[in-house]
Design a protein around this motif. Structure first.
Motif, PDB file in Angstrom:
ATOM      1  N   THR A   1     -29.799-109.225 102.668  1.00 57.88           N
ATOM      2  CA  THR A   1     -30.289-108.028 103.318  1.00 57.88           C
ATOM      3  C   THR A   1     -31.004-108.417 104.608  1.00 57.88           C
ATOM      4  O   THR A   1     -31.241-109.595 104.862  1.00 57.88           O
ATOM      5  CB  THR A   1     -31.231-107.223 102.389  1.00 57.88           C
ATOM      6  N   VAL A   2     -31.333-107.413 105.423  1.00 58.03           N
ATOM      7  CA  VAL A   2     -32.070-107.632 106.666  1.00 58.03           C
ATOM      8  C   VAL A   2     -33.358-106.821 106.592  1.00 58.03           C
ATOM      9  O   VAL A   2     -33.334-105.646 106.233  1.00 58.03           O
ATOM     10  CB  VAL A   2     -31.232-107.192 107.896  1.00 58.03           C
TER      11      VAL A   2
ATOM     12  N   ALA B   1     -35.297-110.450 109.955  1.00 57.47           N
ATOM     13  CA  ALA B   1     -34.991-111.618 109.128  1.00 57.47           C
ATOM     14  C   ALA B   1     -33.808-111.327 108.204  1.00 57.47           C
ATOM     15  O   ALA B   1     -33.729-110.274 107.583  1.00 57.47           O
ATOM     16  CB  ALA B   1     -36.199-112.002 108.293  1.00 57.47           C
ATOM     17  N   VAL B   2     -32.891-112.290 108.137  1.00 56.44           N
ATOM     18  CA  VAL B   2     -31.808-112.271 107.155  1.00 56.44           C
ATOM     19  C   VAL B   2     -32.379-112.927 105.908  1.00 56.44           C
ATOM     20  O   VAL B   2     -32.856-114.061 105.958  1.00 56.44           O
ATOM     21  CB  VAL B   2     -30.575-113.052 107.665  1.00 56.44           C
ATOM     22  N   GLU B   3     -32.349-112.204 104.785  1.00 58.63           N
ATOM     23  CA  GLU B   3     -32.961-112.699 103.556  1.00 58.63           C
ATOM     24  C   GLU B   3     -31.971-112.714 102.403  1.00 58.63           C
ATOM     25  O   GLU B   3     -31.116-111.831 102.289  1.00 58.63           O
ATOM     26  CB  GLU B   3     -34.137-111.818 103.140  1.00 58.63           C
ATOM     27  N   LEU B   4     -32.123-113.711 101.556  1.00 58.33           N
ATOM     28  CA  LEU B   4     -31.423-113.774 100.284  1.00 58.33           C
ATOM     29  C   LEU B   4     -32.410-113.269  99.237  1.00 58.33           C
ATOM     30  O   LEU B   4     -33.502-113.823  99.091  1.00 58.33           O
ATOM     31  CB  LEU B   4     -30.991-115.202  99.963  1.00 58.33           C
ATOM     32  N   VAL B   5     -32.043-112.205  98.537  1.00 62.61           N
ATOM     33  CA  VAL B   5     -32.938-111.578  97.560  1.00 62.61           C
ATOM     34  C   VAL B   5     -32.375-111.801  96.155  1.00 62.61           C
ATOM     35  O   VAL B   5     -31.217-111.491  95.890  1.00 62.61           O
ATOM     36  CB  VAL B   5     -33.087-110.064  97.835  1.00 62.61           C
ATOM     37  N   THR B   6     -33.224-112.341  95.283  1.00 65.25           N
ATOM     38  CA  THR B   6     -32.849-112.549  93.884  1.00 65.25           C
ATOM     39  C   THR B   6     -33.762-111.693  93.025  1.00 65.25           C
ATOM     40  O   THR B   6     -34.974-111.919  93.002  1.00 65.25           O
ATOM     41  CB  THR B   6     -33.004-114.031  93.491  1.00 65.25           C
ATOM     42  N   PRO B   7     -33.210-110.682  92.352  1.00 65.26           N
ATOM     43  CA  PRO B   7     -34.044-109.850  91.481  1.00 65.26           C
ATOM     44  C   PRO B   7     -34.676-110.691  90.377  1.00 65.26           C
ATOM     45  O   PRO B   7     -34.045-111.571  89.804  1.00 65.26           O
ATOM     46  CB  PRO B   7     -33.051-108.850  90.886  1.00 65.26           C
ATOM     47  N   ALA B   8     -35.953-110.443  90.132  1.00 66.65           N
ATOM     48  CA  ALA B   8     -36.684-111.189  89.106  1.00 66.65           C
ATOM     49  C   ALA B   8     -37.670-110.234  88.434  1.00 66.65           C
ATOM     50  O   ALA B   8     -37.931-109.143  88.927  1.00 66.65           O
ATOM     51  CB  ALA B   8     -37.428-112.364  89.734  1.00 66.65           C
ATOM     52  N   HIS B   9     -38.220-110.671  87.318  1.00 68.36           N
ATOM     53  CA  HIS B   9     -39.217-109.863  86.625  1.00 68.36           C
ATOM     54  C   HIS B   9     -40.443-109.714  87.518  1.00 68.36           C
ATOM     55  O   HIS B   9     -40.898-110.667  88.128  1.00 68.36           O
ATOM     56  CB  HIS B   9     -39.616-110.504  85.302  1.00 68.36           C
ATOM     57  N   GLY B  10     -40.970-108.533  87.601  1.00 69.62           N
ATOM     58  CA  GLY B  10     -42.143-108.294  88.440  1.00 69.62           C
ATOM     59  C   GLY B  10     -41.753-107.879  89.843  1.00 69.62           C
ATOM     60  O   GLY B  10     -41.802-106.728  90.191  1.00 69.62           O
TER      61      GLY B  10
ATOM     62  N   ALA C   1     -28.768-109.527 113.580  1.00 72.23           N
ATOM     63  CA  ALA C   1     -29.190-109.885 112.220  1.00 72.23           C
ATOM     64  C   ALA C   1     -28.246-109.281 111.184  1.00 72.23           C
ATOM     65  O   ALA C   1     -27.840-109.956 110.231  1.00 72.23           O
ATOM     66  CB  ALA C   1     -30.623-109.429 111.976  1.00 72.23           C
ATOM     67  N   ASN C   2     -27.871-108.017 111.367  1.00 76.84           N
ATOM     68  CA  ASN C   2     -26.940-107.367 110.438  1.00 76.84           C
ATOM     69  C   ASN C   2     -25.582-108.052 110.449  1.00 76.84           C
ATOM     70  O   ASN C   2     -24.986-108.280 109.395  1.00 76.84           O
ATOM     71  CB  ASN C   2     -26.776-105.884 110.779  1.00 76.84           C
ATOM     72  N   ALA C   3     -25.079-108.379 111.640  1.00 75.74           N
ATOM     73  CA  ALA C   3     -23.773-109.034 111.743  1.00 75.74           C
ATOM     74  C   ALA C   3     -23.800-110.393 111.041  1.00 75.74           C
ATOM     75  O   ALA C   3     -22.856-110.743 110.322  1.00 75.74           O
ATOM     76  CB  ALA C   3     -23.378-109.189 113.207  1.00 75.74           C
ATOM     77  N   ASP C   4     -24.873-111.153 111.238  1.00 73.07           N
ATOM     78  CA  ASP C   4     -24.984-112.459 110.598  1.00 73.07           C
ATOM     79  C   ASP C   4     -25.100-112.322 109.086  1.00 73.07           C
ATOM     80  O   ASP C   4     -24.488-113.093 108.341  1.00 73.07           O
ATOM     81  CB  ASP C   4     -26.186-113.223 111.147  1.00 73.07           C
ATOM     82  N   ALA C   5     -25.853-111.343 108.615  1.00 63.92           N
ATOM     83  CA  ALA C   5     -26.020-111.137 107.169  1.00 63.92           C
ATOM     84  C   ALA C   5     -24.697-110.752 106.513  1.00 63.92           C
ATOM     85  O   ALA C   5     -24.367-111.254 105.433  1.00 63.92           O
ATOM     86  CB  ALA C   5     -27.078-110.079 106.897  1.00 63.92           C
ATOM     87  N   VAL C   6     -23.935-109.883 107.167  1.00 63.76           N
ATOM     88  CA  VAL C   6     -22.635-109.474 106.620  1.00 63.76           C
ATOM     89  C   VAL C   6     -21.688-110.672 106.562  1.00 63.76           C
ATOM     90  O   VAL C   6     -21.017-110.904 105.551  1.00 63.76           O
ATOM     91  CB  VAL C   6     -22.026-108.326 107.462  1.00 63.76           C
ATOM     92  N   GLU C   7     -21.657-111.464 107.632  1.00 61.75           N
ATOM     93  CA  GLU C   7     -20.778-112.636 107.681  1.00 61.75           C
ATOM     94  C   GLU C   7     -21.180-113.664 106.626  1.00 61.75           C
ATOM     95  O   GLU C   7     -20.339-114.235 105.934  1.00 61.75           O
ATOM     96  CB  GLU C   7     -20.828-113.248 109.093  1.00 61.75           C
ATOM     97  N   THR C   8     -22.476-113.883 106.462  1.00 64.10           N
ATOM     98  CA  THR C   8     -22.964-114.835 105.457  1.00 64.10           C
ATOM     99  C   THR C   8     -22.642-114.341 104.048  1.00 64.10           C
ATOM    100  O   THR C   8     -22.220-115.123 103.194  1.00 64.10           O
ATOM    101  CB  THR C   8     -24.483-115.045 105.604  1.00 64.10           C
ATOM    102  N   ALA C   9     -22.824-113.050 103.802  1.00 61.15           N
ATOM    103  CA  ALA C   9     -22.526-112.484 102.481  1.00 61.15           C
ATOM    104  C   ALA C   9     -21.050-112.643 102.140  1.00 61.15           C
ATOM    105  O   ALA C   9     -20.699-112.983 101.001  1.00 61.15           O
ATOM    106  CB  ALA C   9     -22.940-111.019 102.436  1.00 61.15           C
TER     107      ALA C   9
END
Length: 73
Positions: free
Chosen positions: A17-18, A26-35, A51-59
């Protein structure tokens, strides 16, 4: 040697996500966790479109979903 991979029911799917981070996006990798989710900041851009273009390409390259504004894009 044969390895068996088991998909655990508790395994959460990470996504990209951005988010606004100070003056930058910021381009971020989000991992759902407890809390609360674990957020890993990968790169920052001054332009939200870049940022959006880079995030889409990375995903796409990493075979993970991209979510924009909490929705899958």
């Amino acid at each position: 040697m044969n390895a068996t991979v088991t998909h655990l029911p508790s395994a959460a799917t990470s996504y990209y996500t951005v988010r606004k981070s100070g003056r930058y996006w910021a381009v971020e990798l989000v991992t759902p966790a407890h809390g609360r989710p674990l957020r890993t900041k990968l790169r920052s851009y001054g332009d939200p479109a870049a940022a959006n273009a880079d995030a889409v390409e990375t995903a796409e390259r990493m075979k993970r979903p991209f979510k924009s504004g909490g929705r899958r894009a």
